[in-house]
Structures are given as structure tokens and as C-alpha cells.
Design a protein around this motif. Sequence first.
Motif, PDB file in Angstrom:
ATOM      1  N   TYR A  31       7.487   0.775  -3.493  1.00 45.21           N
ATOM      2  CA  TYR A  31       7.395  -0.770  -3.562  1.00 45.21           C
ATOM      3  C   TYR A  31       6.822  -1.343  -4.885  1.00 45.21           C
ATOM      4  N   PHE A  33       6.130  -5.094  -7.103  1.00 53.99           N
ATOM      5  CA  PHE A  33       5.934  -6.664  -6.625  1.00 53.99           C
ATOM      6  C   PHE A  33       5.815  -7.457  -8.167  1.00 53.99           C
ATOM      7  N   TYR A  35       4.042 -11.068  -9.133  1.00 51.17           N
ATOM      8  CA  TYR A  35       3.464 -12.400  -8.736  1.00 51.17           C
ATOM      9  C   TYR A  35       3.281 -13.256  -9.701  1.00 51.17           C
ATOM     10  N   LEU A  43      -1.716 -16.863  -5.998  1.00 52.03           N
ATOM     11  CA  LEU A  43      -0.646 -15.865  -6.359  1.00 52.03           C
ATOM     12  C   LEU A  43       0.575 -16.037  -5.457  1.00 52.03           C
ATOM     13  N   LEU A  45       4.727 -14.732  -4.878  1.00 51.95           N
ATOM     14  CA  LEU A  45       5.566 -13.667  -4.892  1.00 51.95           C
ATOM     15  C   LEU A  45       6.767 -14.442  -5.699  1.00 51.95           C
ATOM     16  N   ARG A  94       2.899  -0.393  -4.182  1.00 52.18           N
ATOM     17  CA  ARG A  94       2.348   0.199  -2.947  1.00 52.18           C
ATOM     18  C   ARG A  94       3.181   1.425  -2.461  1.00 52.18           C
ATOM     19  N   ALA A  98       4.282   1.281   5.595  1.00 49.65           N
ATOM     20  CA  ALA A  98       4.160  -0.280   5.540  1.00 49.65           C
ATOM     21  C   ALA A  98       3.047  -0.403   6.958  1.00 49.65           C
ATOM     22  N   PRO A  99       2.022  -1.041   7.017  1.00 47.56           N
ATOM     23  CA  PRO A  99       1.519  -1.488   5.871  1.00 47.56           C
ATOM     24  C   PRO A  99       0.513  -0.566   4.930  1.00 47.56           C
ATOM     25  N   LYS A 101      -2.058  -0.363   1.142  1.00 48.57           N
ATOM     26  CA  LYS A 101      -2.781  -0.875   0.074  1.00 48.57           C
ATOM     27  C   LYS A 101      -2.170  -1.301  -1.170  1.00 48.57           C
ATOM     28  N   LEU A 102      -2.170  -2.630  -1.537  1.00 43.65           N
ATOM     29  CA  LEU A 102      -1.471  -3.171  -2.841  1.00 43.65           C
ATOM     30  C   LEU A 102      -2.554  -3.065  -4.071  1.00 43.65           C
TER      31      LEU A 102
ATOM     32  N   ASN B  30      -0.278  -7.812  10.629  1.00 40.13           N
ATOM     33  CA  ASN B  30      -0.253  -6.488  10.734  1.00 40.13           C
ATOM     34  C   ASN B  30      -0.836  -5.743   9.449  1.00 40.13           C
ATOM     35  N   ASN B  31      -1.557  -6.746   8.816  1.00 38.25           N
ATOM     36  CA  ASN B  31      -1.885  -6.239   7.352  1.00 38.25           C
ATOM     37  C   ASN B  31      -3.004  -7.558   6.742  1.00 38.25           C
ATOM     38  N   GLN B  33      -5.948  -7.809   3.573  1.00 39.62           N
ATOM     39  CA  GLN B  33      -6.442  -7.034   2.515  1.00 39.62           C
ATOM     40  C   GLN B  33      -7.171  -8.303   1.681  1.00 39.62           C
ATOM     41  N   PHE B  35      -9.050  -9.153  -1.987  1.00 36.10           N
ATOM     42  CA  PHE B  35      -9.044  -8.574  -3.448  1.00 36.10           C
ATOM     43  C   PHE B  35     -10.313  -9.257  -4.204  1.00 36.10           C
ATOM     44  N   ASN B  45      -8.467  -4.179  -5.312  1.00 28.59           N
ATOM     45  CA  ASN B  45      -8.277  -4.145  -3.770  1.00 28.59           C
ATOM     46  C   ASN B  45      -9.699  -3.727  -3.299  1.00 28.59           C
ATOM     47  N   LEU B  46     -10.073  -4.624  -2.623  1.00 26.58           N
ATOM     48  CA  LEU B  46     -11.764  -4.158  -1.801  1.00 26.58           C
ATOM     49  C   LEU B  46     -11.371  -3.612  -0.429  1.00 26.58           C
ATOM     50  N   TYR B  48      -8.508  -2.801   2.885  1.00 33.96           N
ATOM     51  CA  TYR B  48      -7.218  -3.057   3.815  1.00 33.96           C
ATOM     52  C   TYR B  48      -8.049  -2.903   5.109  1.00 33.96           C
ATOM     53  N   SER B  93       8.910  -7.672   8.345  1.00 31.61           N
ATOM     54  CA  SER B  93       8.981  -5.884   8.340  1.00 31.61           C
ATOM     55  C   SER B  93       8.744  -5.656   7.072  1.00 31.61           C
ATOM     56  N   GLN B  94       9.002  -6.123   5.967  1.00 36.66           N
ATOM     57  CA  GLN B  94       8.575  -5.642   4.742  1.00 36.66           C
ATOM     58  C   GLN B  94       7.147  -5.618   4.324  1.00 36.66           C
ATOM     59  N   GLY B  95       6.328  -6.390   5.075  1.00 37.85           N
ATOM     60  CA  GLY B  95       4.908  -6.382   4.970  1.00 37.85           C
ATOM     61  C   GLY B  95       4.422  -7.094   3.632  1.00 37.85           C
ATOM     62  N   ASN B  96       5.231  -7.935   2.957  1.00 38.61           N
ATOM     63  CA  ASN B  96       4.957  -8.631   1.563  1.00 38.61           C
ATOM     64  C   ASN B  96       3.819  -9.437   1.873  1.00 38.61           C
ATOM     65  N   LEU B  97       2.830  -9.620   1.062  1.00 43.38           N
ATOM     66  CA  LEU B  97       1.420 -10.233   1.086  1.00 43.38           C
ATOM     67  C   LEU B  97       1.563 -11.620   0.793  1.00 43.38           C
ATOM     68  N   PHE B  99      -0.911 -14.584  -0.186  1.00 37.94           N
ATOM     69  CA  PHE B  99      -2.424 -14.781  -0.763  1.00 37.94           C
ATOM     70  C   PHE B  99      -2.895 -16.312  -0.193  1.00 37.94           C
TER      71      PHE B  99
END
Lengths: 113, 109
Positions: A31, A33, A35, A43, A45, A94, A98-99, A101-102, B30-31, B33, B35, B45-46, B48, B93-97, B99
Amino acid sequence: DAGITQSPRYKITETGRQVTLMCHQTWSHSYMFWYRQDLGHGLRLIYYSAAADITDKGEVPDGYVVSRSKTENFPLTLESATRSQTSVYFCASRDETAPSKLFFGSGTQLSVL
Amino acid sequence: GIQVEQSPPDLILQEGANSTLRCNFSDSVNNLQWFHQNPWGQLINLFYIPSGTKQNGRLSATTVATERYSLLYISSSQTTDSGVYFCAVAEGSQGNLIFGKGTKLSVKP
């Protein structure tokens, strides 16, 4: 060096010009991305890619084009730059779990005059 | 879509002080994080941490998923802790963050 690198670090262009921002990662992450970061918006996407030749729109895709012919590269093109596209652009990646860390590149500061 | 709110927006500390940053989110995730964006713009990234507690040196984070919030603790703050702290959560489902808008921390010597 391993990691995710962006180029250029800084770019100044004029309205109407085409600009391409480069992103390269050495982790073989599936993956990737793009931003953009703007004051007051945080931020957001633009586009993402789940694998080579697979891309999809994010929250703010208008005015941008992406491609991903190779897993390691994910260039972002502004086909006809506008002043509203002045921003800091971050590429991230990443792995396919899934999931997970990014990780971010160092960013490209773009100014459109 | 899911909303992410961080508080406080700005925080000024004296070196050596402790602080707590909060992240609230509007739906199940489900995620999650955390930063840190340093003054030079680099995003690190600090944690997850979709649930539970984790610690890394002077930093720790706790997520209570059932109550839809996460906390980032910074103990014995140092000037190098300055910057913006972002919370990000994933939906779909793709898990895009997605912010939050961040907490800007300034640690004074």
C-alpha cells in the motif's frame, strides 16, 4: 538507504503548469498513499494504491493523477496546477496486513504562484 | 464518515512537566495510530494501538475502544517533544487512516 523517499523537497511552479511529485519506497510495501497537509485541515488523503496498477481515490482527488507501474514508485501529478494546490504533500506506505503501521516520507513543499 | 477530534489544540509546557493528549472518535475502529510531526515537518509513527496500553520510554498510550477514545501520555517532557501530535483512525475494509487536526505541543526550557 531503506525507507520511503520523496522528491523534490521543495518546488515552486506557476498556475497551469504540470508538476510531478515522486515517491519511492524500498520496503516492498503493498500500500502507498498520498496526503496533503494544510493549516486548519490536517492531513487529507488524495489517492492510494493497494498494489501495482491498482489505485483509488481518497478524500480530495480532484486535480490530481496517480500511477503505479512498479510496486516501489507512486508518483503524483498535478496536471494543471492551481493556487489552491499549494500545500505540503506526504507520501506514505504500509504493508498488506490490515491494519498495520503507516510510515511517511519527508514531504514535498509545493508552492503554486 | 468517521470523525476524529483531538484536544487540546494547543499545549504549552515547561520542560519536565507531564501531559495528556486526548483523541475521541465517532465510530468503531480497528486501527488507531499516534504520530509526532517534529518542527522540521517529519511525521514519525509513535504507536499502533487499536486497544489497550503501550509504552515506549517516556511516552505511553491507552485506547479504550468501547468508549471511543485514546490518550497519549508524555512524562518528563523535553524540548525535543515539541511539535504536533496526530491521532489517526481507520475505517472501512481498506483501513485508510483518517487524521485528527492535531495537538500542537510547545515545551519550553
